[in-house]
Design a protein around this motif. Structure first.
Motif, PDB file in Angstrom:
ATOM      1  N   ALA A 203       0.821  -0.847  -0.315  1.00 39.86           N
ATOM      2  CA  ALA A 203      -0.094  -0.558   0.011  1.00 39.86           C
ATOM      3  C   ALA A 203       0.928   1.114   0.197  1.00 39.86           C
ATOM      4  N   MET A 204       2.470   0.980   0.564  1.00 38.17           N
ATOM      5  CA  MET A 204       2.422   2.225   0.357  1.00 38.17           C
ATOM      6  C   MET A 204       3.591   2.241  -0.220  1.00 38.17           C
ATOM      7  N   GLY A 205       3.024   1.276  -1.627  1.00 36.02           N
ATOM      8  CA  GLY A 205       4.016   1.640  -3.143  1.00 36.02           C
ATOM      9  C   GLY A 205       5.801   0.674  -3.090  1.00 36.02           C
ATOM     10  N   ILE A 206       5.251   0.396  -2.275  1.00 35.70           N
ATOM     11  CA  ILE A 206       6.837  -0.693  -2.343  1.00 35.70           C
ATOM     12  C   ILE A 206       6.081  -1.621  -4.065  1.00 35.70           C
ATOM     13  N   LEU A 270     -11.178 -17.959  15.002  1.00 35.18           N
ATOM     14  CA  LEU A 270     -12.832 -17.538  15.389  1.00 35.18           C
ATOM     15  C   LEU A 270     -12.762 -19.006  13.967  1.00 35.18           C
ATOM     16  N   ASP A 271     -12.666 -20.153  13.545  1.00 32.22           N
ATOM     17  CA  ASP A 271     -12.041 -20.702  12.373  1.00 32.22           C
ATOM     18  C   ASP A 271     -12.072 -21.964  13.604  1.00 32.22           C
ATOM     19  N   VAL A 272     -12.048 -22.327  14.708  1.00 30.74           N
ATOM     20  CA  VAL A 272     -11.477 -22.767  15.969  1.00 30.74           C
ATOM     21  C   VAL A 272     -11.955 -22.823  16.711  1.00 30.74           C
ATOM     22  N   LEU A 273     -13.140 -22.148  17.102  1.00 33.46           N
ATOM     23  CA  LEU A 273     -13.586 -22.111  17.788  1.00 33.46           C
ATOM     24  C   LEU A 273     -14.950 -22.275  17.055  1.00 33.46           C
ATOM     25  N   GLN A 274     -15.840 -22.214  15.628  1.00 33.09           N
ATOM     26  CA  GLN A 274     -16.656 -22.685  14.969  1.00 33.09           C
ATOM     27  C   GLN A 274     -16.483 -23.971  14.598  1.00 33.09           C
ATOM     28  N   ALA A 275     -15.713 -24.407  14.535  1.00 29.46           N
ATOM     29  CA  ALA A 275     -15.701 -26.406  14.873  1.00 29.46           C
ATOM     30  C   ALA A 275     -15.884 -26.548  16.204  1.00 29.46           C
ATOM     31  N   MET A 276     -15.390 -26.122  17.056  1.00 39.26           N
ATOM     32  CA  MET A 276     -15.770 -26.321  18.454  1.00 39.26           C
ATOM     33  C   MET A 276     -16.721 -26.838  18.580  1.00 39.26           C
ATOM     34  N   GLY A 277     -17.994 -25.628  17.605  1.00 38.85           N
ATOM     35  CA  GLY A 277     -19.331 -25.987  18.239  1.00 38.85           C
ATOM     36  C   GLY A 277     -20.243 -24.891  18.667  1.00 38.85           C
ATOM     37  N   ALA A 278     -19.022 -23.311  19.087  1.00 43.49           N
ATOM     38  CA  ALA A 278     -19.439 -21.897  19.425  1.00 43.49           C
ATOM     39  C   ALA A 278     -20.463 -21.344  18.230  1.00 43.49           C
ATOM     40  N   ALA A 279     -21.327 -20.678  18.997  1.00 39.17           N
ATOM     41  CA  ALA A 279     -22.339 -19.682  18.117  1.00 39.17           C
ATOM     42  C   ALA A 279     -21.549 -18.244  17.830  1.00 39.17           C
ATOM     43  N   ILE A 280     -21.595 -18.130  16.767  1.00 43.40           N
ATOM     44  CA  ILE A 280     -20.624 -17.176  16.475  1.00 43.40           C
ATOM     45  C   ILE A 280     -21.365 -16.484  15.262  1.00 43.40           C
ATOM     46  N   THR A 281     -21.905 -15.133  15.172  1.00 41.18           N
ATOM     47  CA  THR A 281     -22.029 -14.673  13.731  1.00 41.18           C
ATOM     48  C   THR A 281     -21.071 -12.514  13.319  1.00 41.18           C
ATOM     49  N   ILE A 282     -20.923 -13.151  12.485  1.00 37.00           N
ATOM     50  CA  ILE A 282     -20.343 -11.636  11.625  1.00 37.00           C
ATOM     51  C   ILE A 282     -21.176 -11.056  10.675  1.00 37.00           C
ATOM     52  N   ALA A 283     -21.347  -9.542  11.151  1.00 42.07           N
ATOM     53  CA  ALA A 283     -21.947  -8.218  10.395  1.00 42.07           C
ATOM     54  C   ALA A 283     -20.863  -7.619  10.337  1.00 42.07           C
ATOM     55  N   ASN A 284     -21.250  -6.901   9.921  1.00 45.18           N
ATOM     56  CA  ASN A 284     -21.148  -5.899   9.328  1.00 45.18           C
ATOM     57  C   ASN A 284     -19.288  -5.631   8.642  1.00 45.18           C
ATOM     58  N   ARG A 285     -19.535  -6.984   7.736  1.00 45.02           N
ATOM     59  CA  ARG A 285     -17.895  -7.208   7.274  1.00 45.02           C
ATOM     60  C   ARG A 285     -17.785  -6.050   5.992  1.00 45.02           C
ATOM     61  N   ARG A 286     -16.416  -5.215   6.417  1.00 44.51           N
ATOM     62  CA  ARG A 286     -16.095  -3.763   5.670  1.00 44.51           C
ATOM     63  C   ARG A 286     -15.203  -4.044   5.426  1.00 44.51           C
ATOM     64  N   ASN A 287     -13.956  -3.260   4.281  1.00 45.20           N
ATOM     65  CA  ASN A 287     -12.296  -2.826   4.798  1.00 45.20           C
ATOM     66  C   ASN A 287     -12.459  -1.432   5.343  1.00 45.20           C
ATOM     67  N   GLU A 288     -11.144  -1.415   5.817  1.00 45.73           N
ATOM     68  CA  GLU A 288     -10.612  -0.443   6.746  1.00 45.73           C
ATOM     69  C   GLU A 288      -9.309  -0.579   6.687  1.00 45.73           C
ATOM     70  N   GLY A 289      -8.935   0.488   4.637  1.00 47.57           N
ATOM     71  CA  GLY A 289      -7.384   0.478   4.719  1.00 47.57           C
ATOM     72  C   GLY A 289      -6.724  -0.047   3.967  1.00 47.57           C
ATOM     73  N   SER A 290      -6.343  -1.070   3.842  1.00 41.64           N
ATOM     74  CA  SER A 290      -5.560  -2.360   3.347  1.00 41.64           C
ATOM     75  C   SER A 290      -6.390  -3.904   4.745  1.00 41.64           C
ATOM     76  N   GLU A 291      -7.051  -3.741   5.265  1.00 41.94           N
ATOM     77  CA  GLU A 291      -7.497  -4.874   6.426  1.00 41.94           C
ATOM     78  C   GLU A 291      -9.243  -5.281   6.353  1.00 41.94           C
ATOM     79  N   PRO A 292      -9.553  -6.395   6.765  1.00 35.68           N
ATOM     80  CA  PRO A 292     -10.950  -7.063   6.375  1.00 35.68           C
ATOM     81  C   PRO A 292     -11.337  -7.139   7.534  1.00 35.68           C
ATOM     82  N   VAL A 293     -12.772  -6.242   7.983  1.00 31.87           N
ATOM     83  CA  VAL A 293     -12.827  -5.683   9.801  1.00 31.87           C
ATOM     84  C   VAL A 293     -14.623  -6.081   9.668  1.00 31.87           C
ATOM     85  N   GLY A 294     -15.317  -6.373  10.998  1.00 29.98           N
ATOM     86  CA  GLY A 294     -16.641  -6.838  11.014  1.00 29.98           C
ATOM     87  C   GLY A 294     -16.670  -6.740  12.257  1.00 29.98           C
ATOM     88  N   ASP A 295     -18.008  -7.430  13.191  1.00 24.92           N
ATOM     89  CA  ASP A 295     -18.538  -6.936  14.425  1.00 24.92           C
ATOM     90  C   ASP A 295     -18.730  -8.172  14.889  1.00 24.92           C
TER      91      ASP A 295
END
Ligand code: S3P
Length: 433
Positions: A203-206, A270-295
């Motif tokens: 992102a810094m042009g390198i 997150l992947d392991v907790l999901q595989a262990m059966g955890a009740a997980i929901t992810i909302a509001n996925r977006r990008n901030e700068g060069s990284e994906p983000v969510g709630d």
């Protein structure tokens, strides 16, 4: 606060705004020092580790200022760093020591890098050997395997290096050294680890090419990064993981962690907790700068034991203490393997995690490269006097344990959580209210 006491709370509820990512905060300050112009960093993590990086960059002559909202870095370019007048104190931070050793190896200056007792006990040959192969002049205690490290800037060359361990710190130290090299650097081998350095340098042009099997960096022909990188740092998934597990193992819980970084190189927990059966929901996925983000919201869950090993390990290495706690509350056994890197962290986290879980009444068998954990068919957790050993992630893991263990759990040296999560104890009070 000599010790902190936690008792089971009837319920856990709330929304937690997760503090900035530690890895990205370090990099934002270091990389922006190498650009021309001013960068403003929002949601910078004011944890002790990242403040060590700021102090070191200031000692190298970089103007870094902080106010309520922003950390501002005035870039000096690749040739603008000055020789520090004293030892660079990296505190508890392996990222600071390793990334700066790589960066300074090709600069016309002499620097000594050191830190606290934990950092001085951690292995450094992993960076010293490959940096020497590029032409660096670095020495240190224990045949250059322990800090203090003394770096005398030298002319660096490019070449190829096969990474023997999946370490973003080693990878980043080499990429930073290669910026002042006279030829391109090609990294192969275990390059799959957190990729914030690659994303931010690009992102810094390198000129940096990333493929699944290799990373190639061509040193810039001009000694400043083409662009400064102003950014909002995403919430640290390694900090959010404490709340994810707290919610999953507690019988009456729902916690939402807001603005969490979801970079795939960081979401193994997150992947392991999901595989262990955890009740997980992810909302509001977006990008901030060069990284994906969510709630990320996690609710009380009946967890199952699992196997954690192989390629997922670098994607969750810092979350293994809290995942091991989750495993003690799961039905069935859990095996953590291929995680010998845990022995090189702020403490030997195989030994310290196993000892703490054992004190809580869990059935844990440490191994060379991980541990086996017997799930809830074994005895339920009971409160205990637990040691953080000055390791931030242990202190927070034991706090979460105290939310479900019968009776009182006490944690010594709770202040060490400030290394990565200032405000953790205050947030705990809000969630348990
Ligand atoms: C980090 C890399 C990881 C991680 C550490 C931060 C980074 O260490 O454990 O907390 O910012 O590059 P390794 O590179 O040694 O795996």
């Amino acid at each position: 606060m000599p010790t902190f006491s936690v008792r089971p709370s009837p319920q856990l509820r709330g929304q937690v705004t997760i503090p900035g990512d530690k890895s990205i905060s370090h990099r934002a300050v270091i990389f922006n020092a190498l650009a021309e112009g001013t960068a403003r960093i929002e949601n910078f993590l004011p944890g002790a580790d990242c403040l060590s990086t700021i102090a070191c960059m200031r000692a190298l002559g970089v103007e870094v200022t902080r106010d309520e909202q922003f950390v501002t870095v005035q870039g000096v370019g690749l040739r603008g760093l000055g020789e520090p007048g004293d030892v660079l104190d990296c505190g508890n931070s392996g990222t600071t020591l390793r990334l700066l050793s790589g960066l300074l190896a090709g600069m016309p200056l002499f620097a000594v890098l050191s830190g606290d007792a934990s950092l001085r006990s951690r292995p450094q040959r992993r960076i010293v050997a490959p940096l020497r192969a590029l032409g660096a002049q670095i020495d240190g205690r224990a045949d250059a395997d322990r800090a203090p490290l003394a770096v005398r800037g030298a002319t660096l060359h490019g070449g190829s290096y096969e990474l023997p361990i999946a370490s973003a710190q080693v990878k980043s130290a080499l990429l930073l050294a290669a910026l002042s090299g006279d030829d391109s650097l090609r990294l192969t081998g275990k390059i799959a680890s957190r990729d914030h350095t690659e994303r931010m340098l690009q992102a810094m042009g390198i000129d940096l090419q990333v493929r699944p099997d290799q990373i190639v960096l061509h040193p810039p022909t001009h000694p400043v990064f083409p662009y400064p990188l102003s950014l909002r740092v995403p919430g640290d998934p390694s900090s959010a993981a404490f709340w994810w597990v707290a919610a999953a193992i507690h019988p009456d819980a729902e916690i939402t962690t807001l603005g969490v970084g979801l970079n795939p190189t960081r979401t193994g927990a997150l992947d392991v907790l999901q595989a262990m059966g955890a009740a997980i929901t992810i909302a509001n996925r977006r990008n901030e700068g060069s990284e994906p983000v969510g709630d990320v919201t996690v609710r009380s869950s009946q967890l199952r034991g699992t196997i954690i090993g192989g390629e997922i390990i670098p994607r969750l290495i810092d979350e293994i203490p809290i995942l091991a706690l989750a495993a003690t509350c799961a039905q069935g056994d859990t095996l953590i393997r291929d995680a010998q890197e845990l022995r090189a962290k702020e403490t030997d986290r195989i030994a310290t995690v196993a000892a703490g879980l054992d004190a809580l009444g869990a059935v844990v068998e440490p191994t060379n490269d991980g541990m086996g954990i017997t799930g809830r068919s074994g005895p339920a957790l009971r409160g205990a006097a637990l040691h953080s050993h000055g390791d931030h992630r242990l202190a927070m893991t034991w706090a979460v344990a105290g939310l479900v263990a019968a009776g009182e759990t006490t944690i010594d040296d709770p202040e060490c959580a400030v290394v990565s999560y200032p405000g953790f104890w205050e947030e705990l009070a809000v969630i348990t209210r």
